[in-house]
Write a protein that holds these residues in place. Structure first.
Motif, PDB file in Angstrom:
ATOM      1  N   THR A 138       8.716  -2.459  -7.564  1.00  0.00           N
ATOM      2  CA  THR A 138       7.692  -1.425  -7.631  1.00  0.00           C
ATOM      3  C   THR A 138       6.822  -1.601  -8.870  1.00  0.00           C
ATOM      4  OG1 THR A 138       9.234   0.049  -8.756  1.00  0.00           O
ATOM      5  CG2 THR A 138       9.069   0.258  -6.369  1.00  0.00           C
ATOM      6  N   SER A 139       7.136  -2.573  -9.697  1.00  0.00           N
ATOM      7  CA  SER A 139       6.413  -2.765 -10.941  1.00  0.00           C
ATOM      8  C   SER A 139       5.980  -4.222 -11.096  1.00  0.00           C
ATOM      9  CB  SER A 139       7.305  -2.356 -12.122  1.00  0.00           C
ATOM     10  OG  SER A 139       6.648  -2.595 -13.328  1.00  0.00           O
ATOM     11  N   TYR A 140       4.687  -4.415 -11.255  1.00  0.00           N
ATOM     12  CA  TYR A 140       4.105  -5.724 -11.492  1.00  0.00           C
ATOM     13  C   TYR A 140       3.080  -5.584 -12.614  1.00  0.00           C
ATOM     14  CZ  TYR A 140       6.031  -7.034  -6.926  1.00  0.00           C
ATOM     15  OH  TYR A 140       6.865  -7.285  -5.880  1.00  0.00           O
ATOM     16  N   ASP A 141       2.761  -6.686 -13.275  1.00  0.00           N
ATOM     17  CA  ASP A 141       1.784  -6.645 -14.365  1.00  0.00           C
ATOM     18  C   ASP A 141       0.381  -6.292 -13.880  1.00  0.00           C
ATOM     19  OD1 ASP A 141       3.751  -7.334 -16.201  1.00  0.00           O
ATOM     20  OD2 ASP A 141       3.238  -9.464 -16.179  1.00  0.00           O
ATOM     21  N   THR A 142       0.003  -6.749 -12.688  1.00  0.00           N
ATOM     22  CA  THR A 142      -1.379  -6.599 -12.233  1.00  0.00           C
ATOM     23  C   THR A 142      -1.510  -5.812 -10.932  1.00  0.00           C
ATOM     24  OG1 THR A 142      -1.300  -8.679 -11.008  1.00  0.00           O
ATOM     25  CG2 THR A 142      -2.039  -8.786 -13.305  1.00  0.00           C
ATOM     26  N   LEU A 143      -0.415  -5.263 -10.438  1.00  0.00           N
ATOM     27  CA  LEU A 143      -0.438  -4.524  -9.175  1.00  0.00           C
ATOM     28  C   LEU A 143       0.214  -3.164  -9.336  1.00  0.00           C
ATOM     29  CD1 LEU A 143       0.925  -7.267  -6.740  1.00  0.00           C
ATOM     30  CD2 LEU A 143      -1.471  -6.755  -7.226  1.00  0.00           C
ATOM     31  N   LYS A 144      -0.237  -2.219  -8.537  1.00  0.00           N
ATOM     32  CA  LYS A 144       0.457  -0.948  -8.362  1.00  0.00           C
ATOM     33  C   LYS A 144       0.955  -0.943  -6.924  1.00  0.00           C
ATOM     34  CE  LYS A 144      -2.677   1.756 -11.284  1.00  0.00           C
ATOM     35  NZ  LYS A 144      -3.649   2.881 -11.234  1.00  0.00           N
ATOM     36  N   VAL A 145       2.212  -0.603  -6.740  1.00  0.00           N
ATOM     37  CA  VAL A 145       2.804  -0.598  -5.401  1.00  0.00           C
ATOM     38  C   VAL A 145       3.398   0.778  -5.139  1.00  0.00           C
ATOM     39  CG1 VAL A 145       4.501  -1.663  -3.878  1.00  0.00           C
ATOM     40  CG2 VAL A 145       3.336  -3.055  -5.596  1.00  0.00           C
ATOM     41  N   ALA A 146       2.979   1.381  -4.034  1.00  0.00           N
ATOM     42  CA  ALA A 146       3.502   2.700  -3.661  1.00  0.00           C
ATOM     43  C   ALA A 146       3.735   2.727  -2.157  1.00  0.00           C
ATOM     44  CB  ALA A 146       2.513   3.791  -4.057  1.00  0.00           C
ATOM     45  N   MET A 147       4.914   3.198  -1.774  1.00  0.00           N
ATOM     46  CA  MET A 147       5.224   3.274  -0.347  1.00  0.00           C
ATOM     47  C   MET A 147       5.663   4.683   0.015  1.00  0.00           C
ATOM     48  SD  MET A 147       7.211   0.959   2.427  1.00  0.00           S
ATOM     49  CE  MET A 147       8.440   0.320   1.410  1.00  0.00           C
ATOM     50  N   ASP A 148       5.139   5.177   1.109  1.00  0.00           N
ATOM     51  CA  ASP A 148       5.561   6.447   1.671  1.00  0.00           C
ATOM     52  C   ASP A 148       6.799   6.174   2.523  1.00  0.00           C
ATOM     53  OD1 ASP A 148       5.707   8.470   3.941  1.00  0.00           O
ATOM     54  OD2 ASP A 148       4.200   9.396   2.634  1.00  0.00           O
ATOM     55  N   ALA A 149       7.920   6.728   2.123  1.00  0.00           N
ATOM     56  CA  ALA A 149       9.189   6.445   2.807  1.00  0.00           C
ATOM     57  C   ALA A 149       9.186   6.940   4.250  1.00  0.00           C
ATOM     58  CB  ALA A 149      10.340   7.085   2.038  1.00  0.00           C
ATOM     59  N   GLU A 150       8.489   8.019   4.528  1.00  0.00           N
ATOM     60  CA  GLU A 150       8.483   8.579   5.880  1.00  0.00           C
ATOM     61  C   GLU A 150       7.663   7.723   6.850  1.00  0.00           C
ATOM     62  OE1 GLU A 150       6.784  12.529   8.064  1.00  0.00           O
ATOM     63  OE2 GLU A 150       7.793  12.815   6.132  1.00  0.00           O
ATOM     64  N   THR A 151       6.454   7.343   6.443  1.00  0.00           N
ATOM     65  CA  THR A 151       5.581   6.573   7.336  1.00  0.00           C
ATOM     66  C   THR A 151       5.774   5.065   7.185  1.00  0.00           C
ATOM     67  OG1 THR A 151       3.776   6.483   5.725  1.00  0.00           O
ATOM     68  CG2 THR A 151       3.816   8.360   7.268  1.00  0.00           C
ATOM     69  N   ARG A 152       6.425   4.643   6.087  1.00  0.00           N
ATOM     70  CA  ARG A 152       6.621   3.234   5.756  1.00  0.00           C
ATOM     71  C   ARG A 152       5.286   2.497   5.579  1.00  0.00           C
ATOM     72  NH1 ARG A 152       9.578   1.355  10.344  1.00  0.00           N
ATOM     73  NH2 ARG A 152       9.215  -0.717   9.508  1.00  0.00           N
ATOM     74  N   ILE A 153       4.269   3.245   5.099  1.00  0.00           N
ATOM     75  CA  ILE A 153       2.990   2.644   4.751  1.00  0.00           C
ATOM     76  C   ILE A 153       3.016   2.344   3.267  1.00  0.00           C
ATOM     77  CG2 ILE A 153       0.500   3.011   4.538  1.00  0.00           C
ATOM     78  CD1 ILE A 153       0.719   4.792   7.050  1.00  0.00           C
ATOM     79  N   CYS A 154       2.763   1.088   2.931  1.00  0.00           N
ATOM     80  CA  CYS A 154       2.796   0.649   1.537  1.00  0.00           C
ATOM     81  C   CYS A 154       1.371   0.321   1.093  1.00  0.00           C
ATOM     82  CB  CYS A 154       3.685  -0.573   1.392  1.00  0.00           C
ATOM     83  SG  CYS A 154       3.790  -1.156  -0.308  1.00  0.00           S
ATOM     84  N   VAL A 155       0.962   0.887  -0.044  1.00  0.00           N
ATOM     85  CA  VAL A 155      -0.349   0.616  -0.614  1.00  0.00           C
ATOM     86  C   VAL A 155      -0.152  -0.265  -1.836  1.00  0.00           C
ATOM     87  CG1 VAL A 155      -2.425   1.604  -1.644  1.00  0.00           C
ATOM     88  CG2 VAL A 155      -1.287   2.791   0.245  1.00  0.00           C
TER      89      VAL A 155
END
Length: 80
Positions: free
Chosen positions: A8-25
């Motif tokens: 969930t942690s990268y130097d140049t990316l933000k990663v977020a996932m909705d656990a219910e819909t399983r959509i990851c941004v």
């Protein structure tokens, strides 16, 4: 999903996932350079997408976007 090996942690990316819909941004996070792809961002993207490739049931949808308001991604970082 962290237990699946997806960071969930990268130097140049933000990663977020909705656990219910399983959509990851996945947000490219270099707005000062209009999210230009430098070596670190390419490594982060490869690691992130590889994790989803290995764990193909982790997300139903991946959305790639860019931080900031001036541009999605200007391509390769020519200053690097």
């Amino acid at each position: 999903w962290r237990s699946m090996g997806i960071a969930t942690s990268y130097d140049t990316l933000k990663v977020a996932m909705d656990a219910e819909t399983r959509i990851c941004v996945i947000t490219m996070n270099r707005p000062a350079s209009l999210n230009a792809l430098n070596t670190q961002m390419m490594e982060d993207l490869r690691a992130c997408f590889s994790a989803f490739y290995v764990e193909d049931n982790a997300a139903a949808c991946l959305v790639l976007t860019g931080e900031g308001t001036r541009g999605f991604c200007t391509g390769a970082d020519l200053k690097e």
